[in-house]
Design a protein around this motif. Structure first.
Motif, mmCIF file in Angstrom:
data_model
loop_
_atom_site.group_PDB
_atom_site.id
_atom_site.type_symbol
_atom_site.label_atom_id
_atom_site.label_comp_id
_atom_site.label_asym_id
_atom_site.label_seq_id
_atom_site.Cartn_x
_atom_site.Cartn_y
_atom_site.Cartn_z
ATOM 1 N N ALA A 130 0.841 -1.203 0.000
ATOM 2 C CA ALA A 130 0.000 0.000 0.000
ATOM 3 C C ALA A 130 0.876 1.252 0.000
ATOM 4 C CB ALA A 130 -0.933 -0.002 1.212
ATOM 5 N N PHE A 131 1.896 1.269 0.843
ATOM 6 C CA PHE A 131 2.756 2.450 0.926
ATOM 7 C C PHE A 131 3.579 2.622 -0.345
ATOM 8 C CE2 PHE A 131 1.916 2.042 5.528
ATOM 9 C CZ PHE A 131 1.462 3.332 5.742
ATOM 10 N N LYS A 132 3.964 1.539 -0.987
ATOM 11 C CA LYS A 132 4.672 1.649 -2.274
ATOM 12 C C LYS A 132 3.795 2.366 -3.305
ATOM 13 C CE LYS A 132 7.039 -1.532 -4.287
ATOM 14 N NZ LYS A 132 7.463 -2.836 -4.872
ATOM 15 N N MET A 134 1.287 4.406 -2.731
ATOM 16 C CA MET A 134 1.124 5.813 -2.341
ATOM 17 C C MET A 134 2.307 6.640 -2.823
ATOM 18 S SD MET A 134 -0.044 5.433 1.632
ATOM 19 C CE MET A 134 -0.939 3.971 2.124
ATOM 20 N N VAL A 135 3.509 6.114 -2.626
ATOM 21 C CA VAL A 135 4.717 6.833 -3.046
ATOM 22 C C VAL A 135 4.728 7.012 -4.562
ATOM 23 C CG1 VAL A 135 7.232 6.685 -3.187
ATOM 24 C CG2 VAL A 135 6.069 6.118 -1.045
ATOM 25 N N GLU A 136 4.295 5.977 -5.301
ATOM 26 C CA GLU A 136 4.297 6.030 -6.764
ATOM 27 C C GLU A 136 3.374 7.133 -7.299
ATOM 28 O OE1 GLU A 136 3.259 2.081 -7.950
ATOM 29 O OE2 GLU A 136 5.095 1.219 -7.117
ATOM 30 N N VAL A 137 2.322 7.457 -6.542
ATOM 31 C CA VAL A 137 1.399 8.507 -6.978
ATOM 32 C C VAL A 137 2.082 9.873 -6.966
ATOM 33 C CG1 VAL A 137 -0.762 9.717 -6.398
ATOM 34 C CG2 VAL A 137 -0.664 7.217 -6.328
ATOM 35 N N GLY A 138 2.999 10.051 -6.035
ATOM 36 C CA GLY A 138 3.797 11.274 -6.030
ATOM 37 C C GLY A 138 3.172 12.451 -5.309
ATOM 38 N N SER A 139 2.094 12.210 -4.558
ATOM 39 C CA SER A 139 1.470 13.290 -3.783
ATOM 40 C C SER A 139 1.883 13.151 -2.327
ATOM 41 C CB SER A 139 -0.061 13.227 -3.895
ATOM 42 O OG SER A 139 -0.667 14.073 -2.934
ATOM 43 N N LEU A 140 2.728 14.064 -1.872
ATOM 44 C CA LEU A 140 3.191 14.003 -0.489
ATOM 45 C C LEU A 140 2.024 14.164 0.477
ATOM 46 C CD1 LEU A 140 5.784 13.662 1.138
ATOM 47 C CD2 LEU A 140 6.016 16.152 1.186
ATOM 48 N N LEU A 143 0.103 10.899 0.689
ATOM 49 C CA LEU A 143 0.902 9.971 1.487
ATOM 50 C C LEU A 143 0.781 10.294 2.969
ATOM 51 C CD1 LEU A 143 3.052 7.729 1.773
ATOM 52 C CD2 LEU A 143 4.801 9.466 1.332
ATOM 53 N N ASP A 144 0.808 11.578 3.300
ATOM 54 C CA ASP A 144 0.670 12.021 4.692
ATOM 55 C C ASP A 144 -0.690 11.593 5.258
ATOM 56 O OD1 ASP A 144 1.154 13.397 7.118
ATOM 57 O OD2 ASP A 144 0.127 15.172 6.352
ATOM 58 N N ILE A 145 -1.749 11.798 4.483
ATOM 59 C CA ILE A 145 -3.105 11.466 4.942
ATOM 60 C C ILE A 145 -3.241 9.970 5.212
ATOM 61 C CG2 ILE A 145 -5.524 11.323 4.217
ATOM 62 C CD1 ILE A 145 -4.957 13.986 2.650
ATOM 63 N N LEU A 146 -2.797 9.144 4.278
ATOM 64 C CA LEU A 146 -2.990 7.700 4.418
ATOM 65 C C LEU A 146 -2.028 7.081 5.436
ATOM 66 C CD1 LEU A 146 -3.692 6.804 0.697
ATOM 67 C CD2 LEU A 146 -5.303 6.649 2.602
ATOM 68 N N SER A 147 -0.794 7.603 5.515
ATOM 69 C CA SER A 147 0.131 7.071 6.523
ATOM 70 C C SER A 147 -0.323 7.470 7.923
ATOM 71 C CB SER A 147 1.561 7.544 6.256
ATOM 72 O OG SER A 147 1.652 8.955 6.265
ATOM 73 N N THR A 148 -0.848 8.689 8.058
ATOM 74 C CA THR A 148 -1.417 9.103 9.348
ATOM 75 C C THR A 148 -2.603 8.211 9.706
ATOM 76 O OG1 THR A 148 -0.725 11.401 9.035
ATOM 77 C CG2 THR A 148 -2.502 11.005 10.610
ATOM 78 N N ALA A 149 -3.426 7.900 8.712
ATOM 79 C CA ALA A 149 -4.573 7.026 8.952
ATOM 80 C C ALA A 149 -4.127 5.663 9.471
ATOM 81 C CB ALA A 149 -5.397 6.861 7.682
ATOM 82 N N ALA A 150 -3.046 5.124 8.916
ATOM 83 C CA ALA A 150 -2.549 3.821 9.362
ATOM 84 C C ALA A 150 -2.190 3.853 10.838
ATOM 85 C CB ALA A 150 -1.334 3.406 8.526
ATOM 86 N N PRO A 194 -10.054 14.719 -3.495
ATOM 87 C CA PRO A 194 -9.898 16.160 -3.742
ATOM 88 C C PRO A 194 -8.454 16.648 -3.594
ATOM 89 C CG PRO A 194 -11.797 15.744 -2.340
ATOM 90 C CD PRO A 194 -11.072 14.444 -2.467
ATOM 91 N N VAL A 195 -7.659 15.958 -2.768
ATOM 92 C CA VAL A 195 -6.260 16.370 -2.582
ATOM 93 C C VAL A 195 -5.488 16.213 -3.889
ATOM 94 C CG1 VAL A 195 -4.072 15.687 -1.509
ATOM 95 C CG2 VAL A 195 -6.091 16.033 -0.098
#
Length: 335
Positions: A130-132, A134-140, A143-150, A194-195
């Motif tokens: 999942a984190f790979k 997120m990184v591939e999308v390139g939106s910091l 990545l912050d939103i979903l990693s915080t959610a985890a 939306p982000v």
């Protein structure tokens, strides 16, 4: 005794959301299959056991829908939706180990087939994938939103563990648990659309509020269904929360409203774990006496209304209508 959980007379449908996101969901499903591949044979076996078991994939659909609602034109929403589904699947694998659950979505839980160790480790593999993505999308920011959610989801699970068998748990404390363990992923799944579309913060916050309130409503309905629903539509056995000593909102309300004799019963079954034949029926009887299932559903409707109100910021569209209908579906499911 049977308990009838009250729902809307006309059952709502999620078909509008399914139809509106079908093309992108086909791409998400293909990506999910490709990203579960591994030379370690057990990893795809365990992952696909749960992934292919018939879940509605509501959370990734919400990511796709809110991205479309925000007018997103790129490709990143597909990877983020797949990442959201992997996060959800990982939490299910971990939860079944923590809860010692035997069933998941009408099938033996992965832990019953491959063991606890494999379930936990494959869950970790899925989080890594999942984190790979997120990184591939390139939106910091995404990545912050979903990693915080985890991290928040893990906190919510630990909070629930601390509240387990604690009959002193208040309604506010319980709502804090479900905000973390369930609603946070709904909120994050909706916010990242939306982000990545580059929308103003007000629209990002509105999408997050929609997801958060929908997630709370979703979990409250699950809580009621554990005592008044049908196991084949719950995805687990009816009464699992009771047998696992979980303090959910129907229990919190029943304990508060009950007599001293009833409170002694709740302490016996939940705190001491001394469950006897017929105790589940006794528990549902107390809930019926005090209207706790109906009140739990009423609270779910309240959060559902808040979710719908959060969408007011977005212009009317078929996708917005589909998201509104998804709220009604979550509240009326298993009717």
């Amino acid at each position: 005794m049977a308990v009838v959980v009250p729902f809307e007379k006309d059952r709502a449908s999620i078909e509008a959301l399914v139809g509106a996101t079908r093309a992108d969901m086909d791409r998400v499903n293909a990506m999910i299959l490709s990203r579960t591949g591994s030379e370690v044979t057990m990893i795809p076996e365990v992952a696909n056991h749960l992934i292919s078991s018939g879940g509605k994939r509501l959370r990734p659909m919400l990511t796709l829908a809110t991205a479309a609602l925000a007018g997103y034109q790129g490709e990143g929403h597909v990877k983020l939706a797949a990442a959201v589904e992997f996060m959800h699947t990982a939490t299910l694998l971990h939860d079944d180990v923590v809860d010692e659950s035997d069933m998941r979505r009408g099938r033996p839980a992965a832990r019953m087939v491959w063991g606890n160790e494999a379930s936990v480790l494959v869950g970790d593999f899925l989080l890594g994938q999942a984190f790979k993505m997120m990184v591939e999308v390139g939106s910091l920011r995404a990545l912050d939103i979903l990693s915080t959610a985890a991290a928040v989801i893990a906190e919510g699970e630990v909070m629930q563990l601390a509240a387990a068998k604690n009959t002193a748990t208040t309604e506010d404390e319980y709502l804090a648990v479900i905000r973390g363990k369930t609603a946070e992923l709904f909120a994050a799944a909706c916010e990242v659309g939306p982000v990545i579309a580059g929308k103003p913060k007000a629209e990002q916050a509105a999408a997050r509020a929609y997801g958060m309130n929908l997630g709370i409503a979703f979990q409250l309905v699950d809580d009621a269904l554990d005592y008044g629903g049908k196991s084949q539509k719950l995805g687990k056995n009816t009464g699992d929360d009771f047998r696992e000593g979980k303090i959910t909102l129907p229990v919190v309300l029943a304990f508060r409203r009950g007599s001293e004799q009833e409170r002694a019963f709740w302490k016996k079954v939940l705190v001491d774990g001394a469950i006897e034949e017929g105790d589940l029926e006794t528990a549902t009887g107390f809930m019926a006496r005090h209207g706790t299932l109906a009140d739990t559903i009423e609270r779910a409707r309240h959060y559902g209304d808040m979710a719908k109100d959060a969408l007011a910021l977005f212009p009317d569209s078929p996708m917005k209508d589909a998201l509104v209908q998804a709220v009604d579906f979550c509240i009326s499911r298993a009717h």
